[in-house]
Design an enzyme around this catalytic site. Structure first.
Site, PDB file in Angstrom:
ATOM      1  N   SER A 240       5.307  -1.388  13.405  1.00 45.53           N
ATOM      2  CA  SER A 240       4.433  -0.382  13.996  1.00 45.53           C
ATOM      3  C   SER A 240       5.257   0.794  14.534  1.00 45.53           C
ATOM      4  O   SER A 240       6.009   1.403  13.786  1.00 45.53           O
ATOM      5  CB  SER A 240       3.572  -1.030  15.089  1.00 45.53           C
ATOM      6  OG  SER A 240       2.548  -0.165  15.511  1.00 45.53           O
ATOM      7  N   ASP A 366      -5.379  -0.882   7.106  1.00 44.31           N
ATOM      8  CA  ASP A 366      -4.829  -0.914   8.463  1.00 44.31           C
ATOM      9  C   ASP A 366      -5.734  -0.101   9.390  1.00 44.31           C
ATOM     10  O   ASP A 366      -5.911   1.107   9.195  1.00 44.31           O
ATOM     11  CB  ASP A 366      -3.408  -0.340   8.464  1.00 44.31           C
ATOM     12  CG  ASP A 366      -2.672  -0.596   9.770  1.00 44.31           C
ATOM     13  OD1 ASP A 366      -3.302  -0.525  10.841  1.00 44.31           O
ATOM     14  OD2 ASP A 366      -1.461  -0.870   9.720  1.00 44.31           O
ATOM     15  N   HIS A 395      -3.481  -4.716  10.797  1.00 46.97           N
ATOM     16  CA  HIS A 395      -2.287  -4.145  11.423  1.00 46.97           C
ATOM     17  C   HIS A 395      -1.364  -5.263  11.878  1.00 46.97           C
ATOM     18  O   HIS A 395      -1.659  -5.985  12.839  1.00 46.97           O
ATOM     19  CB  HIS A 395      -2.676  -3.268  12.608  1.00 46.97           C
ATOM     20  CG  HIS A 395      -1.522  -2.535  13.217  1.00 46.97           C
ATOM     21  ND1 HIS A 395      -0.816  -1.561  12.543  1.00 46.97           N
ATOM     22  CD2 HIS A 395      -0.928  -2.649  14.428  1.00 46.97           C
ATOM     23  CE1 HIS A 395       0.139  -1.086  13.309  1.00 46.97           C
ATOM     24  NE2 HIS A 395       0.104  -1.746  14.473  1.00 46.97           N
TER      25      HIS A 395
END
Length: 580
Positions: A240, A366, A395
């Site tokens: 991320s 996502d 995600h």
């Protein structure tokens, strides 16, 4: 009464009668029918809102969707490494009862089913006084029944070392971090999680906070680990926001990094695009609100420092990530606007400069980091990068199997790094000129020999004094600008044929008394700026120097033509004329 009035009255009465009949028919139906209708309506709404794809999976026989790879056709990393990874050439099937990107993402954050183990913590103090928690899990810690294995790592240890960079407000205790750490340690690797400042139970001990583009901590930790364990091949995984930081770091360092390889998982890539995306729909706004709550919780842990450096009232009222960045992040990091912070910190501008074998994994569905920000063309151009995209995954989730105890991307990372580690394509550090923090955002005109770029982004003319830094540190000795200028005054610059500037002392030049040599030196001094300018133009402009010459000729022709006409007319008038 007219015919029109009679007709209208009849229509109204007929409609009323039809309504009464429908109401009577509705009362006859059993209540269970209405419950079924409501259930179907709500189910259809939730199916679309949560983006379920279970029906699609059933229709495809639970075969899953193929993993799409984007790479350069001449990439040795693909042909020699990624092509040997079964996960990257197979299909990914979501856990059936988690067939939604939202369910996967929420399940990962609240449950996640991480393995159970304990870290060994090391406290690292940065150069500015900041504190970072390095949480270790060694191969010897998870090797069952190996009580005789030593704890810790020796200087001569050659076991591969993996550095983990977590995401926003995540630390070593996050479920997805534990999944990867345990998998790699169980497979014979040593793993260390570099927690961000203020996370992992640590306090903020300086006036510096981490952000989406803060690469200094990653750089310092990697250099420290490389110095401590020079024989251990080092790799890195970013997730991320941690993936954005890692890719940006790789782009800044180029060949300089000691990392042998890296992977990026669910990176936001372009923070401006992701900011617009997360505020577009109701589902995404819910994620933005959840992330803002996490950031406010992080801020409350360090209120004593943040209240002094940022707008605490604005932080406490923040309802989105953008609000928090506006009242905290951009002020602490000294950015003019939030969009300026997002543009400067987006890793998409640094992809072309990555010189390390890099596997990037992203999910099209996502719900946090949109696929609109994925740099497809940049990844296809760089021969060091292989981009793997899946239709589903959420995600950082990628749950697979009926029980949902495994994350697909964890296995893919292990395969890629293991094949890379045993291949001749691992990266070896090469000392080159550092490109700086914003070089990837600069245009070619910024790199010309005629301007300098200051830290605040302003342009200034290039001069001889601008080539001298205010302070130079060498061998633990500081040399001030005045001392450098004094040394330059005692020397004379000469230029060789290769364009390299030579520095010779005045005493040495005083021996040269020959008049011809003095003239040649004078000519060389005069020609030196011209040679340097031509050299720099060729270096940065390439073949376009001929275009510049053409433009110079065309623009100066009116003046040259006028002077030539005036000169030749004057000569013609002075010429003797013959009498008839």
């Amino acid at each position: 009464m007219s015919n029109g009035t009679i007709s209208a009255t009849f229509d109204v009465s007929a409609a009323a009668a039809a309504g009464e009949l429908l109401l009577q028919a509705a009362t006859i139906l059993p209540p269970i029918y209405y419950l079924i209708a409501v259930f179907l309506f709500v189910g259809a709404f939730l199916y679309n809102f949560l983006e379920f794809h279970l029906l699609s999976d059933i229709l495809h026989g639970f075969m899953g969707d193929p993993v799409e790879l984007t790479f350069n056709t001449e990439s040795e990393i693909y042909h020699g490494v990624a092509s040997e990874c079964p996960s990257l050439h197979g299909r990914y099937l979501v856990t059936p009862w988690l067939a939604s990107p939202h369910l996967q993402t929420v399940f990962l954050n609240f449950l996640g089913r991480p393995p159970s183990f304990k870290y060994n913590r090391q406290i690292y103090i940065t150069h500015d006084g900041g504190t970072i928690a390095l949480d270790w899990l060694l191969f010897s810690d998870v090797a069952g029944g190996s009580s005789q294995l030593p704890t810790g790592i020796s200087k001569e240890d050659s076991t591969p070392l993996l550095v983990m960079v977590p995401g926003l407000t995540s630390d070593s205790a996050s479920a997805y971090v534990k999944h990867l750490v345990y998998k790699m340690a169980k497979s014979g690797w040593n793993v260390v999680v570099g927690n961000h400042r203020g996370l992992g139970g640590m306090s903020i001990t300086s006036d510096c906070f981490y952000n989406a583009g803060w690469t200094e901590d990653v750089r310092e930790v990697i250099n420290y680990l490389h110095k401590e364990y020079p024989n251990a091949p080092m790799y890195a995984v970013g997730t991320s926001i941690g993936a954005n930081i890692l890719v940006k770091y790789l782009g800044e360092e180029g060949e300089n990094t000691p990392l042998a390889g890296a992977t990026s998982i669910c990176s936001p890539w372009d923070l401006v695009v992701c900011d617009r995306f997360i505020n577009r729909k109701l589902a995404q706004r819910l994620y933005g609100r959840a992330l803002a709550i996490g950031l406010k919780g992080y801020a409350e842990l360090h209120q004593s420092v943040l209240s002094r450096l940022a707008n605490w009232e604005g932080i406490s009222k923040s309802c989105s990530v953008r609000d928090f960045d506006n009242h905290a992040t951009r002020l602490i990091a000294n950015y003019e606007t939030v969009d300026t912070y997002y543009r400067r910190c987006s890793s998409v501008s640094y992809v072309a400069n990555v010189a390390v074998p890099l596997l990037c994994i992203s999910a099209i569905d996502d719900p946090v980091c949109t696929s609109e920000a994925i740099p497809w063309d940049e990844c296809r151009t760089n021969k060091k990068i292989v981009l793997a995209t899946t239709t589903h995954g959420g995600h950082l989730a990628y749950f697979q199997g009926l029980t949902g105890k495994r994350l697909w991307w964890v296995g893919a990372v292990y395969e890629f790094l293991s094949v890379l580690h045993n291949s001749p394509f691992i990266h070896h550090q090469k000392k080159t000129e550092a490109m700086g923090l914003h070089s990837a955002l600069e245009s070619t005109i910024d790199q010309s020999p005629y301007v300098n770029i200051t830290e605040d982004g302003m342009l200034s003319p290039a001069t001889e004094n601008a080539l001298i830094e205010s302070t130079v540190t060498h061998a633990n000795k500081e040399i001030t600008e005045s001392e450098i200028c004094a040394e330059v005054d005692e020397t004379t610059k000469t230029s060789s044929k290769d364009g390299v500037v030579r520095i010779t002392s005045k005493n040495e030049n005083s021996v040269k008394k020959d008049k011809g040599e003095n003239i040649s030196e004078t000519v060389a001094d005069v020609m030196y700026p011209i040679k340097r300018s031509v050299h720099e133009l060729r270096k940065y402009q390439g073949k376009s120097i001929w275009l510049l010459a053409y433009i110079a000729f065309v623009t100066s022709w009116p003046l040259i033509g006028s002077l030539s006409f005036f000169f030749f007319r004057k000569r013609f008038n002075k010429a003797p004329r013959k009498n008839n």
